[in-house]
Design a protein around this motif. Structure first.
Motif, mmCIF file in Angstrom:
data_model
loop_
_atom_site.group_PDB
_atom_site.id
_atom_site.type_symbol
_atom_site.label_atom_id
_atom_site.label_comp_id
_atom_site.label_asym_id
_atom_site.label_seq_id
_atom_site.Cartn_x
_atom_site.Cartn_y
_atom_site.Cartn_z
ATOM 1 N N PHE A 33 -34.155 5.902 43.255
ATOM 2 C CA PHE A 33 -34.667 6.970 43.266
ATOM 3 C C PHE A 33 -34.095 8.006 44.253
ATOM 4 O O PHE A 33 -33.285 7.384 45.112
ATOM 5 C CB PHE A 33 -36.450 6.704 43.948
ATOM 6 C CG PHE A 33 -37.324 6.190 42.828
ATOM 7 C CD1 PHE A 33 -37.083 4.714 42.454
ATOM 8 C CD2 PHE A 33 -38.002 6.679 42.110
ATOM 9 C CE1 PHE A 33 -38.006 4.171 41.594
ATOM 10 C CE2 PHE A 33 -38.720 6.165 41.296
ATOM 11 C CZ PHE A 33 -38.831 4.810 40.889
ATOM 12 N N ARG A 34 -34.461 9.190 44.433
ATOM 13 C CA ARG A 34 -33.775 10.014 45.033
ATOM 14 C C ARG A 34 -34.958 11.122 45.728
ATOM 15 O O ARG A 34 -35.810 11.380 45.058
ATOM 16 C CB ARG A 34 -32.697 10.807 44.725
ATOM 17 C CG ARG A 34 -32.880 11.580 43.507
ATOM 18 C CD ARG A 34 -31.584 12.325 43.011
ATOM 19 N NE ARG A 34 -31.967 13.306 42.004
ATOM 20 C CZ ARG A 34 -30.767 13.737 41.019
ATOM 21 N NH1 ARG A 34 -29.602 13.391 41.188
ATOM 22 N NH2 ARG A 34 -31.160 14.497 40.076
ATOM 23 N N GLN A 35 -34.600 11.496 46.999
ATOM 24 C CA GLN A 35 -35.563 12.556 47.582
ATOM 25 C C GLN A 35 -34.727 13.806 48.092
ATOM 26 O O GLN A 35 -33.950 13.343 49.157
ATOM 27 C CB GLN A 35 -36.512 11.955 48.388
ATOM 28 C CG GLN A 35 -37.726 12.916 49.104
ATOM 29 C CD GLN A 35 -38.830 12.124 49.545
ATOM 30 O OE1 GLN A 35 -38.549 10.864 50.091
ATOM 31 N NE2 GLN A 35 -39.864 12.903 49.677
ATOM 32 N N ALA A 36 -34.799 14.851 47.717
ATOM 33 C CA ALA A 36 -33.954 16.012 48.415
ATOM 34 C C ALA A 36 -35.027 16.605 49.285
ATOM 35 O O ALA A 36 -36.218 16.618 49.139
ATOM 36 C CB ALA A 36 -33.649 17.022 47.215
ATOM 37 N N PRO A 37 -34.343 17.554 50.303
ATOM 38 C CA PRO A 37 -35.398 18.094 51.411
ATOM 39 C C PRO A 37 -36.356 19.020 50.758
ATOM 40 O O PRO A 37 -36.193 19.743 49.781
ATOM 41 C CB PRO A 37 -34.353 18.893 52.030
ATOM 42 C CG PRO A 37 -32.902 18.057 52.128
ATOM 43 C CD PRO A 37 -33.198 17.699 50.783
ATOM 44 N N PHE A 44 -37.388 9.588 40.272
ATOM 45 C CA PHE A 44 -36.583 8.521 39.547
ATOM 46 C C PHE A 44 -35.328 8.950 39.161
ATOM 47 O O PHE A 44 -35.080 9.765 38.789
ATOM 48 C CB PHE A 44 -37.466 8.122 38.301
ATOM 49 C CG PHE A 44 -36.720 7.245 37.523
ATOM 50 C CD1 PHE A 44 -36.323 7.694 36.065
ATOM 51 C CD2 PHE A 44 -36.787 5.857 37.707
ATOM 52 C CE1 PHE A 44 -35.808 6.588 35.300
ATOM 53 C CE2 PHE A 44 -36.246 4.997 36.687
ATOM 54 C CZ PHE A 44 -35.618 5.427 35.683
ATOM 55 N N VAL A 45 -34.405 8.106 39.378
ATOM 56 C CA VAL A 45 -33.012 8.138 39.073
ATOM 57 C C VAL A 45 -32.623 7.196 37.757
ATOM 58 O O VAL A 45 -32.244 7.550 36.756
ATOM 59 C CB VAL A 45 -32.081 8.024 39.912
ATOM 60 C CG1 VAL A 45 -30.659 8.234 39.627
ATOM 61 C CG2 VAL A 45 -32.184 9.199 41.044
ATOM 62 N N ALA A 46 -32.869 6.101 38.165
ATOM 63 C CA ALA A 46 -32.537 4.916 37.258
ATOM 64 C C ALA A 46 -33.245 3.627 37.533
ATOM 65 O O ALA A 46 -33.446 3.389 38.530
ATOM 66 C CB ALA A 46 -30.875 4.677 36.981
ATOM 67 N N ALA A 47 -33.369 2.777 36.368
ATOM 68 C CA ALA A 47 -34.111 1.473 36.452
ATOM 69 C C ALA A 47 -33.099 0.750 35.508
ATOM 70 O O ALA A 47 -32.643 0.886 34.574
ATOM 71 C CB ALA A 47 -35.238 1.351 36.163
ATOM 72 N N ALA A 48 -32.930 -0.682 35.948
ATOM 73 C CA ALA A 48 -32.438 -1.887 35.461
ATOM 74 C C ALA A 48 -33.462 -3.012 35.540
ATOM 75 O O ALA A 48 -33.827 -3.529 36.510
ATOM 76 C CB ALA A 48 -30.909 -2.135 36.034
ATOM 77 N N TYR A 62 -32.435 6.038 47.146
ATOM 78 C CA TYR A 62 -33.478 4.826 47.720
ATOM 79 C C TYR A 62 -33.303 3.772 46.527
ATOM 80 O O TYR A 62 -33.536 4.035 45.398
ATOM 81 C CB TYR A 62 -34.838 5.009 47.934
ATOM 82 C CG TYR A 62 -35.264 5.923 49.060
ATOM 83 C CD1 TYR A 62 -35.293 7.402 49.081
ATOM 84 C CD2 TYR A 62 -35.237 5.491 50.481
ATOM 85 C CE1 TYR A 62 -35.575 8.225 50.020
ATOM 86 C CE2 TYR A 62 -35.542 6.208 51.442
ATOM 87 C CZ TYR A 62 -35.690 7.736 51.401
ATOM 88 O OH TYR A 62 -35.949 8.420 52.361
ATOM 89 N N CYS A 63 -32.926 2.577 47.167
ATOM 90 C CA CYS A 63 -33.243 1.349 46.047
ATOM 91 C C CYS A 63 -34.725 0.776 46.125
ATOM 92 O O CYS A 63 -35.252 0.970 47.291
ATOM 93 C CB CYS A 63 -32.215 0.392 46.488
ATOM 94 S SG CYS A 63 -32.270 -1.220 45.793
ATOM 95 N N ALA A 64 -35.144 0.483 45.122
ATOM 96 C CA ALA A 64 -36.353 -0.052 45.059
ATOM 97 C C ALA A 64 -36.570 -1.452 44.190
ATOM 98 O O ALA A 64 -35.945 -1.276 43.221
ATOM 99 C CB ALA A 64 -37.599 0.826 44.323
ATOM 100 N N ALA A 65 -37.507 -2.103 44.615
ATOM 101 C CA ALA A 65 -37.735 -3.409 43.866
ATOM 102 C C ALA A 65 -39.270 -3.793 43.528
ATOM 103 O O ALA A 65 -40.125 -3.303 44.368
ATOM 104 C CB ALA A 65 -37.134 -4.543 44.468
ATOM 105 N N ASP A 66 -39.481 -4.371 42.326
ATOM 106 C CA ASP A 66 -41.062 -4.825 42.044
ATOM 107 C C ASP A 66 -40.935 -6.097 41.213
ATOM 108 O O ASP A 66 -40.137 -5.899 40.206
ATOM 109 C CB ASP A 66 -41.768 -3.697 41.515
ATOM 110 C CG ASP A 66 -43.323 -4.125 42.155
ATOM 111 O OD1 ASP A 66 -43.933 -3.555 43.028
ATOM 112 O OD2 ASP A 66 -43.837 -4.839 41.142
ATOM 113 N N THR A 82 -29.893 6.043 51.699
ATOM 114 C CA THR A 82 -28.348 6.508 51.980
ATOM 115 C C THR A 82 -28.322 7.711 51.541
ATOM 116 O O THR A 82 -28.708 8.289 50.495
ATOM 117 C CB THR A 82 -27.469 5.361 51.367
ATOM 118 O OG1 THR A 82 -26.215 5.953 51.717
ATOM 119 C CG2 THR A 82 -27.429 5.467 49.895
ATOM 120 N N GLN A 83 -27.916 8.529 52.493
ATOM 121 C CA GLN A 83 -27.539 10.079 52.246
ATOM 122 C C GLN A 83 -26.324 10.540 51.250
ATOM 123 O O GLN A 83 -25.307 9.838 51.513
ATOM 124 C CB GLN A 83 -27.318 10.815 53.442
ATOM 125 C CG GLN A 83 -26.868 12.431 53.110
ATOM 126 C CD GLN A 83 -28.367 13.087 52.913
ATOM 127 O OE1 GLN A 83 -29.371 12.722 53.398
ATOM 128 N NE2 GLN A 83 -28.226 14.062 51.892
#
Length: 128
Positions: free
Chosen positions: A37-41, A47-51, A96-100, A122-123
């Motif tokens: 995922f990503r977050q801009a100011p 969401f960006v991508a998932a595997a 951001y990396c995320a897991a579930d 990470t920026q």
């Protein structure tokens, strides 16, 4: 408890490339769906991508990054990657990396609230 550590961010010119990595401390990495995922100011996290490995390999991308970004996972190394090519200034964000470990039907993998574990971020900055 799952810990996620991202690396690989930085400053790049428009049109350039970066590769992000996310290392997970988890017993059975292949059981977890992993996402970027990503977050801009001033904006919401998106969401960006998932595997996904469990139940068969599946990969998903946001429309904004299709054809430019590639997500991959190495289950032997407990690591996922995000190869980002043809970067644009609008890609500037904290990634951001995320897991579930839960699975449902539908496009739940795109939802921030459907991920329990998050890295510190990470920026990525793309200059024009």
């Amino acid at each position: 408890q799952v810990q996620l550590v991202e690396s690989g961010g930085g400053l790049v010119q428009a049109g350039g490339s970066l590769r992000l990595s996310c290392a997970a401390s988890v017993r059975t990495f292949s059981n977890y769906r992993m996402g970027w995922f990503r977050q801009a100011p001033g904006k919401e996290r998106e969401f960006v991508a998932a595997a996904i490995s469990w139940g068969g390999s599946r990969i998903y991308y946001a429309d904004s990054v299709k054809g430019r970004f590639t997500i991959s996972r190495d289950n032997a190394k407990n690591t996922i990657y995000l190869q980002m090519n043809s970067l644009k200034p609008e890609d500037t964000a904290v990634y951001y990396c995320a897991a579930d470990g839960r699975y449902y039907s539908g496009s739940y993998y795109m939802e921030v609230k459907e991920y329990t574990y998050w890295g510190q971020g990470t920026q990525v900055t793309v200059s024009s």
